[in-house]
Design a protein around this motif. Sequence first.
Motif, PDB file in Angstrom:
ATOM      1  N   GLY A 104      -5.177  23.681  -5.846  1.00 47.38           N
ATOM      2  CA  GLY A 104      -4.941  22.488  -6.838  1.00 47.38           C
ATOM      3  C   GLY A 104      -5.384  21.106  -6.393  1.00 47.38           C
ATOM      4  N   PHE A 105      -6.018  20.792  -5.135  1.00 47.06           N
ATOM      5  CA  PHE A 105      -6.393  19.904  -4.496  1.00 47.06           C
ATOM      6  C   PHE A 105      -7.916  19.385  -4.719  1.00 47.06           C
ATOM      7  CE2 PHE A 105      -2.120  21.140  -3.210  1.00 47.06           C
ATOM      8  CZ  PHE A 105      -1.395  19.959  -3.586  1.00 47.06           C
ATOM      9  N   GLY A 106      -8.638  19.325  -3.176  1.00 45.31           N
ATOM     10  CA  GLY A 106      -9.854  18.834  -3.516  1.00 45.31           C
ATOM     11  C   GLY A 106     -10.729  19.761  -4.350  1.00 45.31           C
ATOM     12  N   ARG A 154      -5.580  12.824  -3.280  1.00 46.52           N
ATOM     13  CA  ARG A 154      -4.284  13.535  -3.132  1.00 46.52           C
ATOM     14  C   ARG A 154      -4.368  14.107  -1.505  1.00 46.52           C
ATOM     15  NH1 ARG A 154      -1.817  17.152  -7.187  1.00 46.52           N
ATOM     16  NH2 ARG A 154       0.132  17.012  -5.919  1.00 46.52           N
ATOM     17  N   GLN A 155      -5.444  15.074  -1.574  1.00 45.60           N
ATOM     18  CA  GLN A 155      -5.734  15.940  -0.389  1.00 45.60           C
ATOM     19  C   GLN A 155      -5.862  14.988   0.946  1.00 45.60           C
ATOM     20  OE1 GLN A 155      -8.018  19.850  -0.660  1.00 45.60           O
ATOM     21  NE2 GLN A 155      -9.301  18.569   0.527  1.00 45.60           N
ATOM     22  N   ARG A 156      -6.701  14.120   0.538  1.00 47.22           N
ATOM     23  CA  ARG A 156      -6.965  13.323   1.741  1.00 47.22           C
ATOM     24  C   ARG A 156      -5.706  12.477   2.235  1.00 47.22           C
ATOM     25  NH1 ARG A 156     -11.897  11.809  -0.817  1.00 47.22           N
ATOM     26  NH2 ARG A 156     -10.911  10.060  -1.765  1.00 47.22           N
ATOM     27  N   VAL A 189      -4.201  23.879   8.024  1.00 44.73           N
ATOM     28  CA  VAL A 189      -5.044  24.812   7.582  1.00 44.73           C
ATOM     29  C   VAL A 189      -4.985  25.058   5.984  1.00 44.73           C
ATOM     30  CG1 VAL A 189      -5.981  27.229   7.514  1.00 44.73           C
ATOM     31  CG2 VAL A 189      -5.103  25.988   9.535  1.00 44.73           C
ATOM     32  N   GLY A 190      -6.200  24.625   5.357  1.00 48.15           N
ATOM     33  CA  GLY A 190      -6.061  24.673   3.848  1.00 48.15           C
ATOM     34  C   GLY A 190      -6.088  23.203   3.410  1.00 48.15           C
ATOM     35  N   PRO A 191      -5.519  22.978   2.362  1.00 46.67           N
ATOM     36  CA  PRO A 191      -4.924  23.770   1.290  1.00 46.67           C
ATOM     37  C   PRO A 191      -5.938  24.847   0.671  1.00 46.67           C
ATOM     38  CG  PRO A 191      -4.981  21.675   0.442  1.00 46.67           C
ATOM     39  CD  PRO A 191      -5.423  21.482   1.892  1.00 46.67           C
ATOM     40  N   ASN A 192      -5.452  25.336  -0.340  1.00 49.81           N
ATOM     41  CA  ASN A 192      -6.278  26.409  -1.087  1.00 49.81           C
ATOM     42  C   ASN A 192      -6.748  27.503  -0.191  1.00 49.81           C
ATOM     43  OD1 ASN A 192      -7.622  27.478  -3.106  1.00 49.81           O
ATOM     44  ND2 ASN A 192      -9.462  26.379  -2.921  1.00 49.81           N
ATOM     45  N   CYS A 193      -6.082  28.136   0.747  1.00 49.76           N
ATOM     46  CA  CYS A 193      -6.339  29.096   1.668  1.00 49.76           C
ATOM     47  C   CYS A 193      -5.597  30.275   1.739  1.00 49.76           C
ATOM     48  CB  CYS A 193      -6.228  28.675   3.179  1.00 49.76           C
ATOM     49  SG  CYS A 193      -4.733  28.697   3.938  1.00 49.76           S
ATOM     50  N   ASN A 213      -9.754  24.569   2.099  1.00 47.36           N
ATOM     51  CA  ASN A 213     -10.579  23.153   1.658  1.00 47.36           C
ATOM     52  C   ASN A 213     -10.857  22.079   3.075  1.00 47.36           C
ATOM     53  OD1 ASN A 213     -10.016  23.816  -0.842  1.00 47.36           O
ATOM     54  ND2 ASN A 213      -8.621  22.239  -1.353  1.00 47.36           N
ATOM     55  N   GLN A 214     -10.486  22.719   4.122  1.00 45.20           N
ATOM     56  CA  GLN A 214     -10.551  22.022   5.353  1.00 45.20           C
ATOM     57  C   GLN A 214     -10.334  20.615   5.287  1.00 45.20           C
ATOM     58  OE1 GLN A 214     -14.402  23.295   7.404  1.00 45.20           O
ATOM     59  NE2 GLN A 214     -15.032  24.087   5.354  1.00 45.20           N
ATOM     60  N   ALA A 215      -9.123  20.425   4.815  1.00 39.79           N
ATOM     61  CA  ALA A 215      -8.610  18.917   4.733  1.00 39.79           C
ATOM     62  C   ALA A 215      -8.235  18.364   5.961  1.00 39.79           C
ATOM     63  CB  ALA A 215      -7.501  18.836   3.799  1.00 39.79           C
TER      64      ALA A 215
END
Length: 675
Positions: free
Chosen positions: A101-103, A112-114, A128-132, A186-188
């Motif tokens: 629910g982010f990038g 938000r993710q940044r 690691v992530g999010p969305n992983c 997402n590799q944030a």
Amino acid sequence: MRDLSALFDPAAVAIIGASDDPAKWGHAVARQALRAGRRRPVHLINRRGGTVLGRPTARKLAEVGAPVDLVVVAVPEQYFEEAVDDALAQGARAIVGITAGFGETGADGRARQRAIADRVRAAGAALVGPNCLGLVDNTTEVYLASDAFTPGRVAFLSQSGNLALELGLRLTARGLGMSRFVSYGNQADVTLVDLLASCAGHDGTQAIAVYAEDFADGRAFAEAAAATSKPIVLLSAGRGAASARGAASHTGAMTSPADVVAAACRDAGIHQAATVRDLTVLLEALSGVHRATGRRTAVLTDGGGHGSIAADVAEAAGLTVPELSAPLQASLRGRLWGPSAVGNPVDLAGMGEQDPASYPAVVETLIAAPEVDAVLMTGYFGGYSVGGGALGRLELSAAEQLAVAAACGQTPVVVQSMYPESPSCRVLAAAGVPVFGAIEDAARALAAVTPAARTPSVAPLPPAAEPIADGGYFAVRGLLERAGVAFPEAREVWDEDGVRRAAGALAGPYALKAVGLLHKSDAGGVALRVSDAEELAVAFREMRARLGDMPYSVERMAVLDDGVELIAGVRRDPRFGPVLMVGLGGVYAEVLRDVAFALAPVDARRARELLEGLRTAALLHGVRDKSPVDLDAAARTVAALAGVAAAHPEIAEIEINPLLASPDGALALDARVIL
């Protein structure tokens, strides 16, 4: 290299969002994590308290009362930031963000993710992530994904969980397994490049597999891959239908995402897979200990049809199947009976059925021969052990001898069998001899362990030069001329008086171009072989009447008869940076699409390799009554163009088309730039 030890060997783990509900990710991860409960403390956090999986939980991480290195966050999106902040407040050095629910949701989600990633980095932690979908390290018993994976020597870095499950099943069936699995999402913060570098330095990993949908910094990925000696196999999505939509130059229109990824793989020494099955084939080959020193392949069979098809498939895979030398043929004849063929393919012609020991005898002879770089065995071997009996026992014994010979030698041996699951073939596989049911898989595997055509390298980008603001024809000419690119003499003109003055200053015949147009030829904005000043003035009046007022160029007409027209261009890819394309140019550029790609910049040696790798490269070396062109001059021009593009990040596309390569040098006949 970034320290990721807290991810892969934490002293203690906590799972925020642990649940007893089997439908929730917090349940699956908690269940797996508890498998290593004796190795390290595993703390379960559930905001309602109570028990999860029969274990007491804490309502908040602060209630644990003990240090926690690694925190897994599997909570609804609205609670994610609070959970991350709690983890950082308790001194966590690593966080795995399962929550989505982010990038991936748009601009607000990316913002938000940044912000989250900035807080994590400021605290000196890693996210690691999010969305992983979590991670696993079988070497340290870190089990933080929904499923278990058979331990082995392959690290898998993936943006897909289901592909990881399929690869795990396929590797297990081949007697292989995983050292690590990381779903990087997402590799944030922690990127694919960070994970690749970590796995490259991991003693428990022998080969690295990657599934990527978005490389983020593809250039850094290629550079990291080129820097490691461990084999890397890439399966990527989006290589087919997507193209360079909206590209203004021929180079842009002819450069697809698939071309860019393939160029990066060639430069970095990465093996490309097309499917999960192909990925498995390559990993099995590259997980072995033997590497070929060349591409000369001996094919061994006990049936002519299998041998002929194997030879064709091997050559299609880039291997060679040369005729064996007279001394080696004589040595083979001493071990075989009269009907056998020993030229290559080596066909036992039924002797394998009479004496299965002939297989290891021939393999021993072939792998001892300096002229043989690899052995591809194909056909019926394995079939006799399926039925048992005396012949089956003899074949099993032959398999054991063959396994010993393959292990003791330095020459790789790969087997294709009609019965890949037979007892004899299982003996070979257990000894590390790759066995496949399809000849194309066997040839693919063998090609993977042959030496690459060039040493992997990705040239670093140069420092950015002073930006250019003028994308006009004469501006780009000047930019390239200063880099060493040669052009015909030219004069910029705006009116007929200027045309006549240019004709007086330049020797004819002439070329006239409407340089205010991007695609001059398509619009009728080019007149060639104009003989004198009067004809030039007429051509100018007609062209301006059709196309309007704009800058025009009067140029000395180049001699085209002894040359070959090439195209050289660079397009800046958002992930991989400047990508060079070279190929046959002029009017044939988009028709024949005989092109080659590389990450820019390149030196003249690499540029020449690209030119000589074209399907039509024979034209450059001279055909019929034509002399060879000056390939070194053409290569220097291509390298100069690539260097300019690499040093100017404001250039989206730049190309020379045509680039006239002749026996006397290389001349840029037209150039364009898109800023």
